[in-house]
Design a protein around this motif. Structure first.
Motif, PDB file in Angstrom:
ATOM      1  N   ARG A 190      32.097  27.411  35.767  1.00 48.27           N
ATOM      2  CA  ARG A 190      31.102  28.158  36.533  1.00 48.27           C
ATOM      3  C   ARG A 190      31.388  29.661  36.488  1.00 48.27           C
ATOM      4  O   ARG A 190      30.478  30.468  36.505  1.00 48.27           O
ATOM      5  CB  ARG A 190      31.122  27.656  37.977  1.00 48.27           C
ATOM      6  N   TYR A 191      32.671  30.019  36.455  1.00 46.09           N
ATOM      7  CA  TYR A 191      33.073  31.430  36.476  1.00 46.09           C
ATOM      8  C   TYR A 191      33.841  31.782  35.212  1.00 46.09           C
ATOM      9  O   TYR A 191      34.636  30.995  34.718  1.00 46.09           O
ATOM     10  CB  TYR A 191      33.966  31.725  37.692  1.00 46.09           C
ATOM     11  N   GLU A 192      33.612  32.998  34.741  1.00 50.41           N
ATOM     12  CA  GLU A 192      34.360  33.537  33.615  1.00 50.41           C
ATOM     13  C   GLU A 192      35.073  34.791  34.097  1.00 50.41           C
ATOM     14  O   GLU A 192      34.435  35.765  34.498  1.00 50.41           O
ATOM     15  CB  GLU A 192      33.405  33.878  32.470  1.00 50.41           C
ATOM     16  N   LEU A 193      36.387  34.753  34.100  1.00 50.60           N
ATOM     17  CA  LEU A 193      37.197  35.887  34.543  1.00 50.60           C
ATOM     18  C   LEU A 193      37.438  36.797  33.350  1.00 50.60           C
ATOM     19  O   LEU A 193      37.915  36.349  32.306  1.00 50.60           O
ATOM     20  CB  LEU A 193      38.526  35.379  35.108  1.00 50.60           C
ATOM     21  N   ARG A 194      37.097  38.073  33.496  1.00 50.68           N
ATOM     22  CA  ARG A 194      37.254  39.050  32.420  1.00 50.68           C
ATOM     23  C   ARG A 194      38.144  40.181  32.928  1.00 50.68           C
ATOM     24  O   ARG A 194      37.870  40.759  33.971  1.00 50.68           O
ATOM     25  CB  ARG A 194      35.893  39.625  32.016  1.00 50.68           C
ATOM     26  N   LEU A 195      39.197  40.489  32.186  1.00 46.84           N
ATOM     27  CA  LEU A 195      40.129  41.558  32.556  1.00 46.84           C
ATOM     28  C   LEU A 195      39.814  42.804  31.739  1.00 46.84           C
ATOM     29  O   LEU A 195      39.817  42.768  30.506  1.00 46.84           O
ATOM     30  CB  LEU A 195      41.568  41.113  32.297  1.00 46.84           C
TER      31      LEU A 195
ATOM     32  N   ILE B   8      49.722  43.469  31.377  1.00 43.59           N
ATOM     33  CA  ILE B   8      48.689  42.440  31.199  1.00 43.59           C
ATOM     34  C   ILE B   8      47.664  42.981  30.205  1.00 43.59           C
ATOM     35  O   ILE B   8      47.179  44.106  30.350  1.00 43.59           O
ATOM     36  CB  ILE B   8      47.993  42.100  32.540  1.00 43.59           C
ATOM     37  N   TRP B   9      47.352  42.178  29.208  1.00 44.46           N
ATOM     38  CA  TRP B   9      46.416  42.595  28.167  1.00 44.46           C
ATOM     39  C   TRP B   9      44.989  42.582  28.704  1.00 44.46           C
ATOM     40  O   TRP B   9      44.581  41.639  29.376  1.00 44.46           O
ATOM     41  CB  TRP B   9      46.524  41.669  26.965  1.00 44.46           C
ATOM     42  N   THR B  10      44.222  43.617  28.398  1.00 47.09           N
ATOM     43  CA  THR B  10      42.861  43.764  28.906  1.00 47.09           C
ATOM     44  C   THR B  10      41.915  44.184  27.792  1.00 47.09           C
ATOM     45  O   THR B  10      42.341  44.642  26.735  1.00 47.09           O
ATOM     46  CB  THR B  10      42.808  44.838  30.007  1.00 47.09           C
ATOM     47  N   GLU B  11      40.639  44.072  28.070  1.00 42.47           N
ATOM     48  CA  GLU B  11      39.600  44.587  27.190  1.00 42.47           C
ATOM     49  C   GLU B  11      39.278  46.007  27.628  1.00 42.47           C
ATOM     50  O   GLU B  11      39.429  46.350  28.801  1.00 42.47           O
ATOM     51  CB  GLU B  11      38.329  43.739  27.312  1.00 42.47           C
ATOM     52  N   ALA B  12      38.805  46.824  26.692  1.00 39.72           N
ATOM     53  CA  ALA B  12      38.407  48.195  27.024  1.00 39.72           C
ATOM     54  C   ALA B  12      37.111  48.176  27.816  1.00 39.72           C
ATOM     55  O   ALA B  12      36.205  47.396  27.533  1.00 39.72           O
ATOM     56  CB  ALA B  12      38.235  49.018  25.752  1.00 39.72           C
ATOM     57  N   ALA B  13      37.033  49.026  28.805  1.00 43.97           N
ATOM     58  CA  ALA B  13      35.834  49.135  29.644  1.00 43.97           C
ATOM     59  C   ALA B  13      34.802  49.981  28.914  1.00 43.97           C
ATOM     60  O   ALA B  13      34.523  51.112  29.292  1.00 43.97           O
ATOM     61  CB  ALA B  13      36.193  49.748  30.986  1.00 43.97           C
TER      62      ALA B  13
END
Length: 184
Positions: free
Chosen positions: A65-70, A86-91
């Motif tokens: 139901r939920y997709e957590l995006r960092l 913690i590895w993240t995606e660029a905003a």
């Protein structure tokens, strides 16, 4: 700095493909991480939405139901207050068609590296999100770019038998966690 990749069962790397082939659309939960964020706070948020996904699976269907995006300012590793990266995606882009919530986690500082593209991204997500909550520097970031926190719609006072706003504000570190619980 030790770096932990974003490969939890709620992280974007693992979520891709869950539920593919059906018409169910997951709600994106954006976690914006800034330097010095509390890894415990991030872990609590991830645990809440992972548990909600597990409880929401019906008849063995593997649909979340939920997709957590960092996300972070530049993408890549972001150092927590305990020194773990913690590895993240660029905003820079937002691939979600529906943003359910955005949590902005930061330590006491962490708001110095803002550019116009990043601010525009935060404003875009803020506009699309139903709930926006920040902690420590996250609240400061939202205030600095003139955005308010969006709270979960609550029942009329006195109808839910819960704590008053004064009592709920007692531990600011748990506000995003409490809001995450209220969402699911």
């Amino acid at each position: 700095m030790q770096t932990v990749p974003n490969h939890s069962s709620t992280g974007s790397s693992v979520n891709r493909g869950r539920g593919a082939g059906n018409e169910h659309q997951r709600a994106s939960v954006i976690v914006l991480l800034l330097e010095g964020f509390s890894i415990m706070q991030m872990g609590k948020l991830a645990a809440v939405f992972e548990l909600a996904n597990q409880l929401g699976r019906v008849d063995g269907a593997f649909v979340d139901r939920y997709e957590l995006r960092l996300y972070s300012v530049h993408g890549g590793p972001v150092r927590s207050s305990s020194g773990v990266g913690i590895w993240t995606e660029a905003a820079r882009t937002l691939e979600a068609s529906r943003v359910h919530a955005m949590f902005v986690l930061s330590g006491q500082g962490g708001t110095d590296e803002l550019d116009e593209q990043f601010i525009a991204w935060v404003r875009h997500v803020h506009q699309r999100a139903r709930v926006v909550r920040g902690s420590h520097g996250g609240r400061r970031l939202l205030t600095q770019i003139r955005l308010g926190q969006k709270e979960i719609e609550k029942a009329a006072p006195g109808t839910d038998g819960g704590a008053s706003d004064d009592e709920a504000a007692g531990d600011e570190d748990d506000r995003p966690f409490s809001d995450a619980l209220s969402i699911v």
